[in-house]
Design a protein around this motif. Structure first.
Motif, PDB file in Angstrom:
ATOM      1  N   VAL A 147      16.770  42.989 -27.543  1.00  0.00           N
ATOM      2  CA  VAL A 147      15.439  43.405 -27.992  1.00  0.00           C
ATOM      3  C   VAL A 147      14.383  42.946 -26.997  1.00  0.00           C
ATOM      4  CG1 VAL A 147      13.749  43.262 -29.854  1.00  0.00           C
ATOM      5  CG2 VAL A 147      16.189  43.347 -30.396  1.00  0.00           C
ATOM      6  N   LEU A 148      13.500  43.853 -26.637  1.00  0.00           N
ATOM      7  CA  LEU A 148      12.426  43.593 -25.686  1.00  0.00           C
ATOM      8  C   LEU A 148      11.072  43.672 -26.394  1.00  0.00           C
ATOM      9  CD1 LEU A 148      13.721  45.899 -22.793  1.00  0.00           C
ATOM     10  CD2 LEU A 148      14.109  43.436 -23.053  1.00  0.00           C
ATOM     11  N   ASP A 149      10.084  43.016 -25.814  1.00  0.00           N
ATOM     12  CA  ASP A 149       8.732  43.093 -26.367  1.00  0.00           C
ATOM     13  C   ASP A 149       8.181  44.501 -26.147  1.00  0.00           C
ATOM     14  OD1 ASP A 149       8.652  40.471 -27.201  1.00  0.00           O
ATOM     15  OD2 ASP A 149       7.854  39.732 -25.296  1.00  0.00           O
ATOM     16  N   PRO A 150       7.721  45.154 -27.215  1.00  0.00           N
ATOM     17  CA  PRO A 150       7.179  46.502 -27.044  1.00  0.00           C
ATOM     18  C   PRO A 150       5.762  46.485 -26.486  1.00  0.00           C
ATOM     19  CG  PRO A 150       7.007  45.844 -29.342  1.00  0.00           C
ATOM     20  CD  PRO A 150       7.713  44.720 -28.633  1.00  0.00           C
ATOM     21  N   VAL A 151       5.445  47.498 -25.731  1.00  0.00           N
ATOM     22  CA  VAL A 151       4.070  47.718 -25.273  1.00  0.00           C
ATOM     23  C   VAL A 151       3.460  48.734 -26.222  1.00  0.00           C
ATOM     24  CG1 VAL A 151       2.610  48.545 -23.392  1.00  0.00           C
ATOM     25  CG2 VAL A 151       4.693  47.256 -22.887  1.00  0.00           C
ATOM     26  N   THR A 152       2.564  48.281 -27.079  1.00  0.00           N
ATOM     27  CA  THR A 152       1.994  49.165 -28.100  1.00  0.00           C
ATOM     28  C   THR A 152       0.508  49.401 -27.913  1.00  0.00           C
ATOM     29  OG1 THR A 152       1.654  47.275 -29.582  1.00  0.00           O
ATOM     30  CG2 THR A 152       3.733  48.488 -29.783  1.00  0.00           C
ATOM     31  N   ASP A 153      -0.134  48.625 -27.079  1.00  0.00           N
ATOM     32  CA  ASP A 153      -1.558  48.818 -26.778  1.00  0.00           C
ATOM     33  C   ASP A 153      -1.671  49.685 -25.527  1.00  0.00           C
ATOM     34  OD1 ASP A 153      -4.217  48.714 -26.060  1.00  0.00           O
ATOM     35  OD2 ASP A 153      -4.435  46.562 -26.425  1.00  0.00           O
ATOM     36  N   PRO A 154      -2.235  50.880 -25.631  1.00  0.00           N
ATOM     37  CA  PRO A 154      -2.294  51.739 -24.442  1.00  0.00           C
ATOM     38  C   PRO A 154      -3.100  51.141 -23.296  1.00  0.00           C
ATOM     39  CG  PRO A 154      -3.599  52.656 -26.245  1.00  0.00           C
ATOM     40  CD  PRO A 154      -2.798  51.537 -26.819  1.00  0.00           C
ATOM     41  N   GLU A 155      -4.029  50.248 -23.604  1.00  0.00           N
ATOM     42  CA  GLU A 155      -4.784  49.606 -22.520  1.00  0.00           C
ATOM     43  C   GLU A 155      -3.889  48.667 -21.718  1.00  0.00           C
ATOM     44  OE1 GLU A 155      -9.328  49.096 -23.305  1.00  0.00           O
ATOM     45  OE2 GLU A 155      -8.279  48.334 -25.092  1.00  0.00           O
ATOM     46  N   GLN A 156      -2.877  48.095 -22.368  1.00  0.00           N
ATOM     47  CA  GLN A 156      -1.960  47.211 -21.662  1.00  0.00           C
ATOM     48  C   GLN A 156      -0.947  47.972 -20.820  1.00  0.00           C
ATOM     49  OE1 GLN A 156      -0.142  44.746 -24.645  1.00  0.00           O
ATOM     50  NE2 GLN A 156      -2.019  43.586 -25.075  1.00  0.00           N
ATOM     51  N   ALA A 157      -0.802  49.271 -21.087  1.00  0.00           N
ATOM     52  CA  ALA A 157       0.199  50.068 -20.375  1.00  0.00           C
ATOM     53  C   ALA A 157      -0.088  50.140 -18.876  1.00  0.00           C
ATOM     54  CB  ALA A 157       0.261  51.470 -20.957  1.00  0.00           C
ATOM     55  N   PHE A 158      -1.366  49.987 -18.483  1.00  0.00           N
ATOM     56  CA  PHE A 158      -1.702  50.074 -17.061  1.00  0.00           C
ATOM     57  C   PHE A 158      -1.107  48.907 -16.267  1.00  0.00           C
ATOM     58  CE2 PHE A 158      -5.120  52.476 -19.139  1.00  0.00           C
ATOM     59  CZ  PHE A 158      -5.115  53.642 -18.390  1.00  0.00           C
ATOM     60  N   GLU A 159      -1.007  47.736 -16.911  1.00  0.00           N
ATOM     61  CA  GLU A 159      -0.523  46.550 -16.212  1.00  0.00           C
ATOM     62  C   GLU A 159       0.911  46.194 -16.585  1.00  0.00           C
ATOM     63  OE1 GLU A 159      -2.301  45.278 -13.903  1.00  0.00           O
ATOM     64  OE2 GLU A 159      -4.063  46.520 -14.344  1.00  0.00           O
ATOM     65  N   ALA A 160       1.456  46.826 -17.614  1.00  0.00           N
ATOM     66  CA  ALA A 160       2.793  46.485 -18.080  1.00  0.00           C
ATOM     67  C   ALA A 160       3.864  46.972 -17.109  1.00  0.00           C
ATOM     68  CB  ALA A 160       3.028  47.086 -19.462  1.00  0.00           C
ATOM     69  N   GLU A 161       5.048  46.387 -17.235  1.00  0.00           N
ATOM     70  CA  GLU A 161       6.187  46.861 -16.469  1.00  0.00           C
ATOM     71  C   GLU A 161       6.474  48.316 -16.848  1.00  0.00           C
ATOM     72  OE1 GLU A 161       8.121  45.378 -14.105  1.00  0.00           O
ATOM     73  OE2 GLU A 161       6.600  43.795 -14.127  1.00  0.00           O
ATOM     74  N   PRO A 162       6.955  49.123 -15.915  1.00  0.00           N
ATOM     75  CA  PRO A 162       7.214  50.540 -16.226  1.00  0.00           C
ATOM     76  C   PRO A 162       8.187  50.687 -17.392  1.00  0.00           C
ATOM     77  CG  PRO A 162       7.301  50.171 -13.865  1.00  0.00           C
ATOM     78  CD  PRO A 162       7.217  48.812 -14.504  1.00  0.00           C
ATOM     79  N   LEU A 163       7.807  51.488 -18.363  1.00  0.00           N
ATOM     80  CA  LEU A 163       8.650  51.753 -19.521  1.00  0.00           C
ATOM     81  C   LEU A 163       9.588  52.924 -19.285  1.00  0.00           C
ATOM     82  CD1 LEU A 163       5.896  51.432 -22.291  1.00  0.00           C
ATOM     83  CD2 LEU A 163       7.506  49.684 -21.507  1.00  0.00           C
ATOM     84  N   HIS A 164       9.358  53.642 -18.199  1.00  0.00           N
ATOM     85  CA  HIS A 164      10.099  54.873 -17.909  1.00  0.00           C
ATOM     86  C   HIS A 164      10.210  54.999 -16.394  1.00  0.00           C
ATOM     87  CE1 HIS A 164      10.926  59.224 -17.715  1.00  0.00           C
ATOM     88  NE2 HIS A 164      11.302  59.124 -18.967  1.00  0.00           N
ATOM     89  N   PRO A 165      11.264  55.627 -15.890  1.00  0.00           N
ATOM     90  CA  PRO A 165      11.368  55.815 -14.432  1.00  0.00           C
ATOM     91  C   PRO A 165      10.162  56.529 -13.824  1.00  0.00           C
ATOM     92  CG  PRO A 165      13.459  56.317 -15.482  1.00  0.00           C
ATOM     93  CD  PRO A 165      12.486  56.085 -16.593  1.00  0.00           C
ATOM     94  N   ASP A 166       9.476  57.354 -14.611  1.00  0.00           N
ATOM     95  CA  ASP A 166       8.299  58.045 -14.095  1.00  0.00           C
ATOM     96  C   ASP A 166       7.038  57.209 -14.193  1.00  0.00           C
ATOM     97  OD1 ASP A 166       9.921  60.196 -13.612  1.00  0.00           O
ATOM     98  OD2 ASP A 166       9.373  61.274 -15.432  1.00  0.00           O
ATOM     99  N   GLY A 167       7.143  55.977 -14.669  1.00  0.00           N
ATOM    100  CA  GLY A 167       5.976  55.117 -14.778  1.00  0.00           C
ATOM    101  C   GLY A 167       5.278  55.279 -16.114  1.00  0.00           C
ATOM    102  N   ASN A 168       4.212  54.513 -16.302  1.00  0.00           N
ATOM    103  CA  ASN A 168       3.494  54.526 -17.576  1.00  0.00           C
ATOM    104  C   ASN A 168       2.337  55.516 -17.594  1.00  0.00           C
ATOM    105  OD1 ASN A 168       5.241  52.524 -18.326  1.00  0.00           O
ATOM    106  ND2 ASN A 168       3.772  50.852 -18.143  1.00  0.00           N
ATOM    107  N   LEU A 169       1.821  55.873 -16.438  1.00  0.00           N
ATOM    108  CA  LEU A 169       0.703  56.817 -16.380  1.00  0.00           C
ATOM    109  C   LEU A 169       1.247  58.239 -16.293  1.00  0.00           C
ATOM    110  CD1 LEU A 169      -2.353  57.358 -16.167  1.00  0.00           C
ATOM    111  CD2 LEU A 169      -2.109  57.179 -13.669  1.00  0.00           C
TER     112      LEU A 169
END
Length: 773
Positions: A147-169
């Protein structure tokens, strides 16, 4: 009764008089009843959940309980060994391209392979002899997670580790229009949040997959885009599109993409693997977990205005939470950025828009996507300008509304009818409803209903406005095309078109078009499947425009075939002949015959296409002619608010809408009323809560849809029929724009009643408690 009839009746010799039946309305402009109304009311309509096939197996899908986790292992041994289990499939069993998705983004796996990215993501699917066995076998699949910590705040998605091979943006649109140094005498700012809404389709998803002798598969689904779904399925199954056929079963209704591909793709895989028909009927919980939702949105706005309330500049930041996968987020963002200033003349606009991935449930197409979220924000800003200048909110809006010939912040000139001022004046001038009486028999008028806790003395009435705009058809270069065939034989017409009837009334419209063009009363619309040419998805009014246009062109071609022999016989042009009420007549009265006689057993048919004028993508400055056409709506909301406990009752919504042309009055009224009611739910009750990415209460008990008791009086005070010359029949889409405007109007009215800013939808009770109470 006449004297003779009275005498005959008295003498017992009166003849039975058979009442003359009312003529059935037909043709454009008539309120032709839906062809499927009787079947739906009697329970005989062929829904996907009712399908059956010989040798049927039942399917179940295992979904992730975590919003974010690394998959260490998947063990299907116990599930495969259970009696009655015929097949278990995982990501290893996907033979073709393992990714799929809508909106041009193939970024979603059929089954999670290495990483789970959202709560409810499919991991495996089972086919068994009994539905209970299938469910137990799915539960028996052992998955080991890290289990990993979820990124649920879209503002945090800019600085978070990539959640997908295509990146977060997923997409960034910077819109630049006018002078960045422009400033106004009055500046107002706001931060707004729009929650996540679920389309909550009537009837959860269901489907049947049947293997074919050629190694292909047929899928029987309530699909709203059968050809798009076919192409995605074929790529995932490693088959050619010709080997996959989708047959559209009865669609109960849709305000979004109807089908969850997370179950329809496993359904076909199981049929191919077992060689047997496989059926899956989702529970309501699975429906909530599987399909896409409206984009939760964070919006920051700054408006500059002069001393008279005219907007000088708009600055905004718009952040869309796309959830785990891209889906149609790029399209939603384009609409949000393009319409960020609303139907107002704004000489200077600087908008930043982003759509980002998170570990929240996926977002996708829901009626009015993008436009609804920004409408709530820009209308709140207009209220703030009015309050700061001490002006009437309606008057401030009237000083800024755009009209035909004005330019959007995208640089596109509004060439379609845009009677925004006329719409706003109509709802502003409509008489207000009477105030409720403070008597026991009228207690039900209080916010909260008969059992509400409020007191009459704490109730305040508020009046507010919302003006919405939406684009019709696809945008940014989307190739919108539809094909239709019209056949006439033995006095009966048949329409073949792959436009899916989702409740928007296309099949009724197609019948009306053929009736008016050919004078044939009996018109049938054939069932839809992918053997027919594509017609595209059933959204943004496209089937009224594109598919209706194709039907009209095909019917006109058949009309020419019908009239040519008569015109030749009488030495005149077909343009000098007209068809009305089943009769063919010439301009001079020399020719008069019936359509039936002219057909004389002939079989006539024609196929035609309709393709609107092209659009272009927004460029790096957010500029471009991105939209084919636009529709507008103004709504005045009247609400009663208990300012002590924060409960809200919507008393009345007055609606004025730009419709182009009324094709079916009853159908149009129903569509507007349904859209307004959906907007009330968005404003007050509908909020799919996802703490830490987990969908809380995925059912219709925890997710509060408005009922008939929550629906206010809806007054359609004006329909502006200024035809759009580039649209077939001149008509515009009518369902989405009331959804866009009504939440903003309700929020505006609550602000007026309470003096609170109301910067979040749905409106929470604490936000409706007046200052100082």
């Amino acid at each position: 009764m006449s004297n003779d009839a009275a005498t005959a009746e008295a003498e017992g010799t009166a003849e039975t008089v058979t009442p003359v039946p009312e003529p059935i309305p037909h043709g454009l402009g008539a309120s032709l009843p839906p062809a499927d109304a009787r079947a739906k009311t009697e329970g005989t309509f062929p829904y996907a959940a009712d399908l059956w096939a010989e040798g049927l197996l039942w399917a179940a899908v295992l979904r992730s309980p975590h919003p974010h986790a690394r998959i260490v292992s998947i063990d299907t041994t116990h599930a495969r060994e259970m009696p009655g289990v015929r097949a278990v499939v995982t990501h290893e069993d996907v033979p073709g391209t393992p990714l799929h998705g809508r909106g041009g983004h193939a970024d979603r796996p059929v089954f999670a392979a290495d990483v789970v990215r959202h709560h409810g993501e499919p991991l495996a699917a089972v086919a068994a002899d009994h539905p209970d066995t299938a469910r137990m076998a799915a539960a028996a699949v052992i998955v080991e997670y890290e289990v990993l910590d979820p990124v649920t705040d879209p503002e945090q998605a800019f600085e978070a580790e990539p959640l997908h091979p295509d990146g977060n943006l997923i997409r960034h649109i910077p819109l630049r229009h006018g002078d960045p140094e422009a400033a106004g005498e009055v500046v107002v700012e706001g931060l707004y949040r729009i929650g996540r809404q679920d389309p909550a389709p009537i009837g959860a998803e269901a489907g049947l997959a049947v293997p074919r002798p050629d190694g292909g598969v047929e899928l029987y689904l309530a699909s709203t885009d059968p050809h798009g779904d076919r192409d995605i399925a074929a790529a995932c199954y490693g088959l050619s599109p010709e080997q996959v056929k989708i047959v559209v079963t009865g669609v109960p209704g849709a305000t979004a993409d109807r089908e969850d591909q997370g179950f329809q793709l496993p359904l076909g895989l199981l049929a191919l693997k077992t060689g047997c028909p496989v059926k899956l009927t989702a529970t309501r919980e699975e429906s909530f977990l599987g399909h896409t939702h409206r984009h939760p949105t964070l919006l920051r706005y700054r408006h500059h205005a002069d001393a008279e309330g005219r907007v000088v500049k708009v600055e905004a930041q718009i952040l869309l939470d796309a959830g785990a996968y891209a889906d149609t987020s790029s399209d939603a963002l384009a609409a949000a950025v393009a319409f960020a200033c609303g139907p107002y003349v704004v000489p200077n606009a600087f908008i930043e828009g982003w759509a980002v991935r998170t570990n929240n449930p996926p977002s996708g197409h829901v009626r009015g996507e993008g436009a609804m979220q920004v409408c709530a924000a820009y209308e709140a800003q207009m209220d703030k300008i009015a309050k700061k200048l001490g002006l009437d909110p309606a008057e401030v809006r009237l000083r800024n509304v755009l009209a035909t010939g004005d330019v959007l912040p995208t640089g596109q000139t509004v060439t379609c009818p845009a009677p925004v001022a006329e719409l706003l004046q109509a709802v502003r001038d409509f008489p207000l409803p009477a105030l409720p009486k403070d008597t026991p028999e009228d207690e039900w008028l209080l916010p909260g209903g008969p059992e509400g806790a409020g007191e009459p003395g704490a109730v305040r009435r508020g009046v507010g406005y919302g003006i919405g705009m939406v684009h019709m058809l696809g945008a940014e270069g989307a190739d919108e095309v539809s094909t239709a065939t019209v056949k006439v034989q033995n006095g009966v017409a048949t329409v073949l078109c792959a436009a899916v009837e989702t409740g928007q009334g296309f099949t009724t419209l197609a019948r009306q078009i053929v009736q008016e063009t050919l004078g044939v009363d009996e018109v049938h619309v054939a069932p839809v499947d992918t053997d027919q040419p594509p017609a595209g998805a059933g959204c943004r009014g496209r089937h009224t425009w594109v598919s209706g246009g194709a039907v009209e062109r095909a019917a006109k071609m058949v009309r020419t075939q019908l009239l040519q022999p008569l015109a030749h016989q009488f030495g005149m042009s077909t343009e000098l002949l007209q068809i009305a009420d089943g009769k063919i007549t010439s301009y001079d009265g020399v020719l008069s015959t019936t359509v039936t006689e002219a057909l004389d057993g002939k079989e006539l048919w024609a196929t035609a296409q309709c393709r609107p004028h092209p659009t272009e993508p927004l460029d790096e400055a957010g500029q471009g002619d991105a939209f084919v056409g636009m529709a507008f709506c103004a709504i005045r909301a009247v609400v009663d608010v208990d300012i002590e406990i924060g409960s809200v009752r919507v008393v009345e919504l007055a609606v004025a809408q730009d419709v182009g042309r009324v094709l079916n009055p009853a159908q149009l009224t129903a569509r507007i009323e349904a859209g307004v009611t959906q907007g009330v739910g968005i404003a007050l009750t509908e909020n799919l809560r996802t703490p830490r990415g987990l969908i809380r209460h995925p059912d219709l008990t925890g997710y509060a849809l408005p009922t008939a008791l929550d629906t206010p009086d809806i007054r359609i005070v004006k329909l502006v029929e200024e035809r759009d010359v580039v649209a077939p029949f001149g008509a515009k889409a009518v369902s989405a724009v009331p959804v866009v405007a009504s939440p903003a109007a309700v929020a505006s009215a609550v602000r007026a009643a309470t003096g609170r800013p109301v910067n979040r939808l749905p409106i929470r009770p604490q936000a409706a408690v007046a200052t100082g109470t």
